[in-house]
Design a protein around this motif. Structure first.
Motif, short mmCIF file in Angstrom:
data_model
loop_
_atom_site.label_atom_id
_atom_site.label_comp_id
_atom_site.label_asym_id
_atom_site.label_seq_id
_atom_site.Cartn_x
_atom_site.Cartn_y
_atom_site.Cartn_z
N ALA A 1 28.87 35.23 -23.90
CA ALA A 1 27.97 36.29 -24.37
C ALA A 1 27.48 37.14 -23.21
O ALA A 1 27.38 38.37 -23.31
N ILE A 2 27.18 36.50 -22.08
CA ILE A 2 26.76 37.25 -20.90
C ILE A 2 27.88 38.16 -20.40
O ILE A 2 27.67 39.31 -20.01
N ALA A 3 29.12 37.64 -20.43
CA ALA A 3 30.26 38.41 -19.94
C ALA A 3 30.51 39.68 -20.75
O ALA A 3 31.16 40.61 -20.26
N LEU A 4 30.02 39.72 -21.98
CA LEU A 4 30.14 40.95 -22.78
C LEU A 4 29.41 42.12 -22.13
O LEU A 4 29.68 43.28 -22.46
N CYS A 5 28.48 41.82 -21.23
CA CYS A 5 27.68 42.87 -20.60
C CYS A 5 28.34 43.49 -19.38
O CYS A 5 27.77 44.41 -18.76
#
Length: 492
Positions: free
Chosen positions: A471-475
């Motif tokens: 989910a963090i990598a989506l940023c």
């Protein structure tokens, strides 16, 4: 300048120090017997190394900026190699622990310099391939440790898990002297108050998390408690960050590096990776040994598909991220790792054929190839050369703190799940642990179902954490078209 020769020279030393984070775990029973000491004292041989490795990383990254990454790397490699010799020659547990502290310090001096040199000597169009090699080294080294440790123990004894570092360290030193260039340094004034605050805060935080289970998360000594150390450590680190912002001199960590969106996102993501990768191995190895009856070396060999695929795909994935927008590549890797862990959860039963467990290992290998290198590349790509050491120190510190948290959290969770699944029978497990190392089917049939279920439930934690990382990598934003980290001139 030959950047690829320099990379392989650095990777050899980096691989060696990461192997030493896991290789000792296989040798603990032999060390305990050989030095005639207790299990608690023996475990400090690992704890002392991890503490001495993790605590100074913020500082040692900056040392490379000030005095040159080549010089600091060679100093660290010398300390690591000589202390490895001292470890193998130790005749008491106290001497071994002291030598392991020096080993950890040497490793801490070396690690940030490897990333910093890659960032500074490779052109942007080649850096993805280089970081892919670096990242896969980080992922595979922790798997090789138990395998190599098992072979060395069977052949020559526990001392050789340390002696093996001496010829490797000498070779790594010669290669680094030959191929790693002297890079321009920046005239820094050292923030000594920042050094003190970061060291104290990191020690209190890492020690509290790492050793909490040993003290039942209660009193350590007198009024000092585990939670007190963790809270004080966190507060000191908050004060350290505020000091870095307010001081008028040159900060130990230039906070402007966090203005780079991808650096901030990648640093947060690597915490979850360190947490998940470290914690997942504990329940998996217990399941393979105590439920399926594999010896430690046999259990470690079940990870071979992961290691082989990670290595084989490193170069192709590196080329991919050099030629394409790589922002979704780490996301793919994180999701593949999550898929491999989910397969382990579903397959962790007493009657699962051993060959079937090679499938999730292979899926994790795919995930590692798409996760480690691309994540490091995106995180550090936009950093200016003068911040390469500081950025590498922050990145590696974040990974190590995540690993320490994962190890501590998994120990507590496994104990809880075993008690929930086995009830009063959980107290009988200690009588079978001695047989596990010999590869005997250590647990009686009635206990295997519940123990396997407990291990499967424990793997759900790193699965959840790696999904948070996804989910963090989506940023991640697009990679900058240009960066200050172009190929640099070499000193004299």
């Amino acid at each position: 300048m030959r950047p690829w020769a320099a990379l392989w020279s650095l990777v050899l030393g980096f691989f060696m120090i990461l192997v030493d984070t896991t290789i000792v775990s296989v040798a603990n029973p032999s060390i305990m017997q050989g030095l005639e000491t207790t299990m608690v004292a023996t475990l400090w041989a690992t704890s002392a190394y991890l503490l001495a490795y993790a605590v100074p990383l913020l500082i040692t990254g900056r040392l490379g900026d000030r005095f040159g990454p080549r010089r600091i790397y060679l100093i660290g490699l010398t300390i690591f190699t000589l202390s490895s010799l001292a470890c193998g020659l130790s005749t008491s547990i106290e001497a071994l622990v002291a030598a392991r502290v020096l080993q950890g310090l040497g490793a801490s001096l070396m690690t940030p310099q490897t990333m910093a040199v890659i960032t500074r000597i490779f052109a942007p169009t080649e850096r993805g391939s280089a970081m892919a090699v670096w990242g896969v080294t980080a992922g595979v080294a922790t798997l090789v440790g138990p395998i190599l440790g098992g072979f060395l123990l069977d052949a020559w004894g526990w001392e050789w898990i340390f002696f093996i570092n001496v010829p490797v360290g000498v070779l790594a030193f010669v290669l680094a002297m030959s191929f790693v260039p002297r890079l321009p340094t920046s005239a820094h004034r050292f923030d000594w108050l920042g050094v003190l605050m970061s060291a104290v805060g990191m020690f209190l935080l890492v020690f509290g998390i790492q050793e909490g289970a040993s003290y039942d998360w209660g009193v350590i000594w007198g009024p000092i408690t585990v939670w007190g150390m963790i809270i004080v450590g966190a507060l000191v680190l908050v004060m350290f960050v505020l000091w870095q912002r307010w001081q008028r001199g040159e900060p130990l960590i230039p906070l402007q590096i966090f203005r780079d969106r991808n650096f901030s996102v990648g640093t947060a993501a690597i915490v979850t990776v360190g947490f998940a990768v470290t914690s997942m191995g504990l329940p998996l190895m217990f399941y393979l040994q105590l439920v399926l009856g594999l010896a430690p070396t046999q259990a470690a060999l079940m990870m071979v598909p992961m290691a082989v695929l990670s290595i084989a795909l490193a170069r192709p994935v590196g080329l991919l991220i050099d030629r394409r927008d790589p922002r979704r590549v780490p996301l793919l890797g994180l999701l593949l790792v999550a898929s491999g862990l989910l397969l382990y959860v579903l397959l962790a039963r007493p009657d699962t054929p051993i060959w079937l467990l090679l499938i999730p290992s292979a899926v994790l290998g795919l995930g590692n190839a798409f996760m480690w290198g691309p994540l490091a590349t995106l995180t550090t790509f936009g950093l200016a050369p003068k911040f390469a050491g500081a950025g590498s120190g922050v990145y590696n510190t974040s990974r190590q703190v995540g690993a320490v948290m994962g190890s501590a959290a998994m120990a507590a969770l496994m104990e809880s799940r075993i008690s929930a699944q086995l009830g009063a029978a959980a107290g009988d497990l200690g009588s079978f642990s001695g047989e596990a190392g010999s590869g005997v089917s250590a647990l009686p049939e009635p206990l295997r179902e519940g123990f396997a279920a407990a291990m499967a439930q424990s793997i759900l934690m790193p699965l959840g954490v790696i999904l948070v990382g996804a989910a963090i990598a989506l940023c991640f934003g697009p990679r900058p078209a240009r960066t200050g980290g172009v190929r640099l001139p070499v000193e004299g």
